[in-house]
Design a protein around this motif. Structure first.
Motif, PDB file in Angstrom:
ATOM      1  N   LEU A 189       0.786  -0.887  -0.141  1.00 30.39           N
ATOM      2  CA  LEU A 189      -0.402  -0.070  -0.037  1.00 30.39           C
ATOM      3  C   LEU A 189       0.795   1.074   0.003  1.00 30.39           C
ATOM      4  N   PRO A 229      -3.570   1.424   5.731  1.00 36.28           N
ATOM      5  CA  PRO A 229      -2.599   1.100   5.986  1.00 36.28           C
ATOM      6  C   PRO A 229      -2.150   2.292   7.225  1.00 36.28           C
ATOM      7  N   TRP A 244       2.496   5.033   5.804  1.00 33.49           N
ATOM      8  CA  TRP A 244       2.512   4.890   4.415  1.00 33.49           C
ATOM      9  C   TRP A 244       4.103   4.922   4.682  1.00 33.49           C
ATOM     10  N   THR A 293       2.394   0.715   3.900  1.00 28.33           N
ATOM     11  CA  THR A 293       2.021  -0.437   4.748  1.00 28.33           C
ATOM     12  C   THR A 293       2.285  -2.003   3.418  1.00 28.33           C
ATOM     13  N   THR A 346      -2.880   4.177  -3.074  1.00 30.25           N
ATOM     14  CA  THR A 346      -3.528   4.149  -2.457  1.00 30.25           C
ATOM     15  C   THR A 346      -4.851   5.562  -2.611  1.00 30.25           C
ATOM     16  N   CYS A 387       7.853   4.850  -0.154  1.00 33.54           N
ATOM     17  CA  CYS A 387       7.226   4.048  -0.531  1.00 33.54           C
ATOM     18  C   CYS A 387       7.987   3.352  -1.476  1.00 33.54           C
ATOM     19  N   ILE A 414       4.911  -2.072   8.635  1.00 35.77           N
ATOM     20  CA  ILE A 414       4.983  -0.025   8.401  1.00 35.77           C
ATOM     21  C   ILE A 414       6.061   0.018   7.897  1.00 35.77           C
TER      22      ILE A 414
END
Length: 205
Positions: A76, A125, A128, A130, A111, A84, A145
């Motif tokens: 996610l 999540p 961010w 997750t 997401t 990310c 996480i």
């Protein structure tokens, strides 16, 4: 390190059959024959270094997982999330993950996209990014996480694989139960299980 992570989580509780089909219709004279298009492959994924990810289709990932009998790894993420993007470019590209391609179905969901809302609601999540490992029955098998090193992400996958095979006991079993409660937003139950994990954990956990 894992003990510390759990403490943070508590604080953040936030072909043999006959073909009975009718014969294909005979095309009318002068009309072109239109060939049927092959069905889309639900396992179609894009290579990103060592791993290949199904992008923005949780339904395809579920279908692929059912067909291949493999657990799902769910990422996610969001395009504004620097962590990310770092995970995607610096961690998932590591050559050591290549053997995992055939052991899991990897799916990445942005997401921010409306079409992913249902999956994001089911597996929310906590921050961010997750990550989840999810079994064929939809059960959470592992959760991570935030940023992970190559070693930590391998451990996350190993935990999910062990859970899928029923090989989780002790503190790890408490942690797995907490992850499932967190996904269901049952925070009081999750906190109880996280405390149980800390209680049963060995010193170096």
């Amino acid at each position: 390190m894992q003990r510390f992570s759990v403490a943070i989580a508590i604080a953040a509780i936030a072909c043999g059959k006959s073909d009975s089909r009718p014969p294909a219709p005979t095309p009318e004279p002068g009309k072109p024959v239109v060939k049927a298009q092959p069905a889309a492959d639900p396992c179609a994924a894009k290579d990103h270094g060592a791993l290949a990810w199904i992008e923005d289709s949780f339904d395809n990932a579920v279908t692929c997982a059912q067909q291949t009998k493999r657990p799902i790894v769910l990422d996610l993420w969001a395009p504004w999330c620097h962590t990310c993007l770092s995970m995607q470019s610096e961690v998932f590209t590591h050559a050591s993950f290549k053997p995992e391609r055939d052991k899991f179905v990897f799916v990445a969901l942005d997401t921010d996209r409306d079409e992913n809302a249902a999956a994001v609601a089911k597996y929310p999540p906590s921050a961010w990014p997750t990550f989840y490992v999810i079994g064929g029955d939809g059960q959470v098998l592992s959760r991570f996480i935030g940023a992970a090193s190559v070693e930590q992400f391998h451990a996350f996958l190993d935990t999910g694989r062990a859970a899928s095979q029923g090989g989780v006991t002790g503190a790890a079993a408490h942690l797995l139960s907490a992850d499932r409660h967190m996904a269901a937003k049952q925070y009081a139950d999750a906190e109880r299980e996280l405390i149980g994990a800390l209680t049963d954990a060995p010193a170096a956990w």
